[in-house]
Design an enzyme around this catalytic site. Structure first.
Site, PDB file in Angstrom:
ATOM      1  N   SER A  54       0.858  -1.185   0.000  1.00 46.83           N
ATOM      2  CA  SER A  54       0.000   0.000   0.000  1.00 46.83           C
ATOM      3  C   SER A  54       0.891   1.231   0.000  1.00 46.83           C
ATOM      4  CB  SER A  54      -0.895   0.007   1.240  1.00 46.83           C
ATOM      5  OG  SER A  54      -1.556   1.257   1.392  1.00 46.83           O
ATOM      6  N   TYR A 108      -2.243  -0.651  10.398  1.00 44.30           N
ATOM      7  CA  TYR A 108      -2.320  -0.954   8.961  1.00 44.30           C
ATOM      8  C   TYR A 108      -1.027  -0.549   8.247  1.00 44.30           C
ATOM      9  CZ  TYR A 108      -4.131  -1.004   4.179  1.00 44.30           C
ATOM     10  OH  TYR A 108      -4.329  -1.263   2.851  1.00 44.30           O
TER      11      TYR A 108
END
Length: 614
Positions: A484, A497
């Site tokens: 990501s 995350y």
């Protein structure tokens, strides 16, 4: 080594005796497997055994090889014309009333190109699968085009193939190759080829290798120089052709087949991330493709009206008609898809988190490129739907597997089951992930564990298990880890995350360095804000259930307004795999954050204080 359960017969032709082996029911469609240099028919043993339950499989030792006799004198005894005589004699003996399906590897493919392009074999061949062996006539025209109309790219292709063909020059030398093969080279060749190609230790090559190689030198002397200098102009294939190209072949460039569609009206192209001897290293995949192609041609033959014969005139007319009918948009799409279909066709691709979002889009993209798909997800219904749609889109096969990637034991069982039932994975897409937003001080240990178990440990399990299988196979592969932009863009609201994705990014970089020695590429894909259902399932730390739902709805609306589709990420995955790219930021914000992380990290730290949508 031996061909288990084979029935042997002798076929006499042109003063020599050919040793022919047969497996399977003679009532089934006949598949003739022809070996290359310096092999004997036993090179096909693993493939033949896999085909024998559905086909009448025929193998024969080419003249001068194995247990077939050699012509006397050797000079002039190995011309393509005489090899064609041999093939016709075998075909008439084993399948007198029906055409045969032809499969050739290396020089078996070279001579088979002659069989499918000369008039006297018309009606005796139903289809041809070519593996690692070009037509000498097509090769001759390929060379002339690059010599008479040179461009920098064509010159590079010419020089590249010239370097790969070093052994052809040596085999033209009188006497010396025979002495080498009957002496030290013949003794050392089995260990040399095992190390270079990753061949299993199973008794191959056979004891006849030194004599086979010495006799087979005349294949090159009797044919190569004359055909390359004066190639036939009518070398059009009369039957459908399947081309299987190993992408890591040390002897043949993929570019040799760039102009093949002009000679073959019905061409199916497959590629394998493997080296030259794929009948030995990849028998599962090779036999699957041969079977699928053969059955498809049998079905076409049995259709009322049959298949019209192919001539140079009909070939040109067909091509002209297709070109006239095609729109510009269709042609552009075909050209854009061509690298993918040629590279990924038939390869086995496993995608985790495949029930929706980026995982499903990626499975579909590889399916459209002709890959076989294993769709993995803990959502059984979603995984099955992805597999079903993948087959409709173009995947030759697609299967659904239900597993939680965070479960080490379940992943172990999955890896064993996939290898046993579908084969070793060629491309692994570690996509499964979950979202968690909220300040560090409000994130519980269990929430940390949940995120790391899926986002990091799921990737670790996949890389460890399937990467090990790729390495043990010794034929390369590719691993794609979906990270990501959060891996390098800090945020006060995404500590868990972002940490998990940063770990995936660094893991990918470390694996890329380690696995490059096994010819396994590793890519980390870093999307930004992509419109998927991760927002509807993400958790928010430190809030009650009502607030959870409100924040999910807000995030979903924001991502919906951004409306960056997962199909764009899937395209980036295919491109990264094709080019073996290391780190791929996908969205504009992901690319911008990567640039800032390198040249203005202070700006990113200030942005990190903002509240993100997730």
């Amino acid at each position: 080594m031996s061909l288990k359960g084979a029935r042997e017969r002798r076929v006499h032709t042109g003063g020599i005796e050919l040793c022919v082996a047969e497996l399977g029911d003679p009532a089934h469609p006949t598949v003739v497997l022809i070996h290359g240099y310096p092999d004997s028919k036993e090179v096909w043993a693993e493939v033949a055994e896999r085909l024998a339950d559905r086909f009448h499989v025929v193998l024969y030792d080419v003249r001068g090889h194995g247990r077939s006799s050699a012509p006397k004198p050797l000079r002039g005894g190995f011309t393509l014309e005489k090899l064609t005589d041999d093939f016709l004699a075998v075909a008439d003996a084993v399948s007198p009333d029906r055409p045969v399906h032809l499969v050739g590897h290396d020089w078996g493919s070279v001579q088979s190109w002659e069989f499918v392009t000369v008039q006297r074999t018309e009606g005796r061949i139903a289809s041809f699968t070519s593996i690692s062996g070009p037509s000498l006539d097509h090769f001759g025209h390929w060379l002339k085009k690059r010599l008479t109309r040179p461009t920098p790219r064509r010159v590079a292709q010419f020089l590249g193939q010239g370097a790969r063909s070093w052994y052809v020059y040596l085999l033209q030398i009188p006497v010396l190759p025979e002495l080498a093969w009957r002496g030290p080279l013949g003794k050392r060749w089995p260990s040399m080829v095992r190390r270079a190609e990753g061949l299993p230790r199973d008794g191959y090559p056979t004891a006849s290798l030194p004599e086979d190689a010495a006799h087979g030198a005349w294949l090159y002397r009797d044919n190569v120089r004359s055909r390359l200098s004066r190639p036939r102009t009518d070398a059009y294939a009369q039957v459908p052709v399947q081309l299987i190209t190993p992408t890591r072949d040390d002897f043949l460039s993929e570019r040799l087949f760039d102009d093949l569609s002009g000679w073959v009206p019905e061409l199916t192209r497959r590629t394998l991330p493997a080296k030259h001897w794929v009948p030995r290293t990849r028998p599962d995949q090779v036999s699957t493709w041969i079977a699928d192609f053969t059955l498809a041609q049998e079905k076409a033959i049995s259709t009322p009206g049959g298949r019209a014969s192919v001539t140079p005139e009909t070939t040109r007319a067909t091509r002209a008609t297709r070109a006239t009918r095609a729109t510009r948009a269709t042609r552009r799409k075909a050209m854009s898809q061509k690298p993918y279909t040629e590279r990924f066709g038939g390869q086995l691709v496993l995608v985790t988190g495949a029930a929706s979002g980026i995982g499903r889009a990626t499975a579909f993209a590889f399916a459209e490129a002709g890959a076989r798909i294993v769709a993995v997800d803990r959502d059984a219904e979603g995984a099955e739907r992805t597999a079903e749609l993948s087959r409709l889109i173009g995947a030759p096969d697609a299967w659904a597997e239900v597993v939680d990637v965070s479960d080490a034991e379940a992943m172990e069982k999955l890896a064993v089951r996939v290898a046993a039932e579908y084969g070793v994975v060629d491309i692994l897409i570690n996509n499964a992930g979950i979202g968690l937003s909220g300040p560090f001080l409000k994130t519980t240990p269990q929430e940390w564990k949940d995120v790391l178990d899926v986002n990091l440990w799921g990737v670790i399990h996949g890389c460890r298990l399937f990467g090990r299988q790729m390495a043990e196979r010794g034929q390369g592969g590719h691993i794609v880890n979906i990270a990501s932009a959060a891996a390098y863009q800090p945020s006060k609201s995404l500590p868990a995350y972002s940490t998990s994705k940063a770990a995936v990014l660094m893991l990918s970089e470390c694996l890329r360095a380690e696995l490059s020695q096994q010819d396994i590429g590793v890519s980390a894909i870093c999307p930004g804000f992509v419109h998927t259902n991760i927002t509807s399932t993400a958790r928010f730390a430190g809030v009650d259930e009502a607030e959870q739902q409100r924040l999910r709805e807000r995030s979903t609306r924001w991502y919906g307004l951004r409306n960056y589709p997962p199909e764009r990420v899937a395209e980036a995955v295919l491109r990264a795999t094709l080019r073996n790219e290391a780190v791929v930021p996908v969205t504009p914000e992901a690319r911008g954050a990567q640039l800032l992380s390198r040249f203005a990290p202070g700006v990113l730290r200030r942005i990190a204080r903002l509240e993100p949508p997730l």
